[in-house]
Design a protein around this motif. Structure first.
Motif, PDB file in Angstrom:
ATOM      1  N   CYS A   1       0.086  -1.181  -0.127  1.00 26.45           N
ATOM      2  CA  CYS A   1      -0.149  -0.073   0.037  1.00 26.45           C
ATOM      3  C   CYS A   1       0.627   0.719   0.315  1.00 26.45           C
ATOM      4  CB  CYS A   1      -0.942   0.420   1.661  1.00 26.45           C
ATOM      5  SG  CYS A   1      -1.965  -1.396   1.603  1.00 26.45           S
ATOM      6  N   ARG A   2       2.370   1.251   0.692  1.00 29.30           N
ATOM      7  CA  ARG A   2       2.922   2.859   0.365  1.00 29.30           C
ATOM      8  C   ARG A   2       3.776   2.780  -0.853  1.00 29.30           C
ATOM      9  NH1 ARG A   2       4.824   4.210   5.310  1.00 29.30           N
ATOM     10  NH2 ARG A   2       4.633   3.380   7.401  1.00 29.30           N
TER      11      ARG A   2
ATOM     12  N   ASN B   1       1.111   3.499  -3.458  1.00 28.74           N
ATOM     13  CA  ASN B   1       0.365   4.944  -2.684  1.00 28.74           C
ATOM     14  C   ASN B   1       1.738   6.617  -2.651  1.00 28.74           C
ATOM     15  OD1 ASN B   1      -2.396   5.069  -3.316  1.00 28.74           O
ATOM     16  ND2 ASN B   1      -2.046   3.909  -0.921  1.00 28.74           N
TER      17      ASN B   1
ATOM     18  N   LYS C   1       4.253   6.362  -0.497  1.00 25.35           N
ATOM     19  CA  LYS C   1       4.525   6.338   0.982  1.00 25.35           C
ATOM     20  C   LYS C   1       5.605   5.724   1.410  1.00 25.35           C
ATOM     21  CE  LYS C   1       1.480  10.387   1.511  1.00 25.35           C
ATOM     22  NZ  LYS C   1       0.290   9.635   1.995  1.00 25.35           N
TER      23      LYS C   1
END
Lengths: 70, 193
Positions: free
Chosen positions: B186-187, B190, B192
């Motif tokens: 997910c990091r 997205n 991040k």
């Protein structure tokens, strides 16, 4: 209404340590905390009343209840 | 709780059933692959951790046992356990052990090794498990994978139960390799990292 200046309690997430498990989301009675994009939990400061349920539940103990002047 | 229960709030029953089925027929262990692929697909396609947040039956089981049944001391996990070094280190260790299991499966498929009817707990203790195997229509390698995969699932459940008792109910979530991996996905997804 009088100008009552109180101290309001709010949950605060240490986002660097959050594992985004969502335990906090499940126990929040006001839906004031969400896991955003699977990265970290985020508190809706407008909704949170600082009850502390999320802090108690958080397995990583990265949520604290902070006091701020309203 | 501020909401009515949904169907996914009962997935702890599926997790518990899975563990029990492994005592009767080891081939049910294959079903555990769902717990690997679903969170990964949700993270890769959806870009979120909905699996951890909603559908993880194991997490629900720990909440039930540690929370409602009061089997947890409800202490904070040690600082090192929630450090990125430990979480990523455990992820790598878990992966290495997983690939070792796949290698052993391959050896049985290739005929270089006999089927071992054991479940390895905590990567060390070999528990006899022959009662849960009565042959397969397929290659013995499929059974070897089942024994190996059930070992992974049982080991992680036992670890989770230990940390549930010692610390907070869902302490396993702090260092769960799938949770760490999906958060990493997910990091990355997205932007991040």
């Amino acid at each position: 209404m009088g100008a009552a200046v109180g101290r309001r309690r709010r949950a605060s997430v240490d986002q660097g340590g959050c594992v985004a498990c969502g335990c906090c989301v499940k126990v929040c009675p006001l839906s004031a905390i969400q896991v955003v994009k699977g990265i970290t939990a985020q508190v809706d400061k407008g909704r949170c009343v600082g009850c502390g349920k999320c802090a108690k539940e958080c397995p990583a103990s990265v949520i604290t209840i902070e006091e701020a002047t309203a | 709780m501020n909401r009515t229960k949904k169907w996914y709030d009962y997935l702890w029953i599926a997790s518990l059933t899975y563990l029990i089925l492994g005592f009767f027929n080891i081939l049910f262990a294959w079903l555990g692959l769902l717990c690997f692929f679903i969170p990964l697909l949700i993270a890769i396609i959806g870009g979120n951790k909905a699996y951890c947040n909603r559908y993880c039956g194991r997490g629900q089981l720990f909440t039930l046992l540690g929370g409602r049944f009061g089997l947890s001391r409800r202490r904070d996990v040690p600082r090192w356990m929630k450090s990125r070094a430990f979480r990523y280190g455990f992820l790598v260790f878990f992966f290495v052990m997983f690939f070792l299991m796949l290698w052993n499966t391959y050896l049985v498929f290739a005929g270089a090794q006999d089927l071992r009817q054991v479940v390895t707990l905590l990567w060390t203790f070999k528990l006899p498990w022959h009662w849960a195997y009565r042959g397969t229509l397929f290659h013995p390698g499929t059974a070897q994978f089942a024994f190996g995969f059930y070992s992974v699932m049982l080991t992680s459940t036992v670890l989770g139960l230990i940390t549930m008792v010692l610390f907070k109910p869902r302490s396993w979530c702090v260092y769960c390799p799938m949770g760490t991996m999906t958060q990493l996905i997910c990091r990355t997804r997205n932007g991040k990292v």
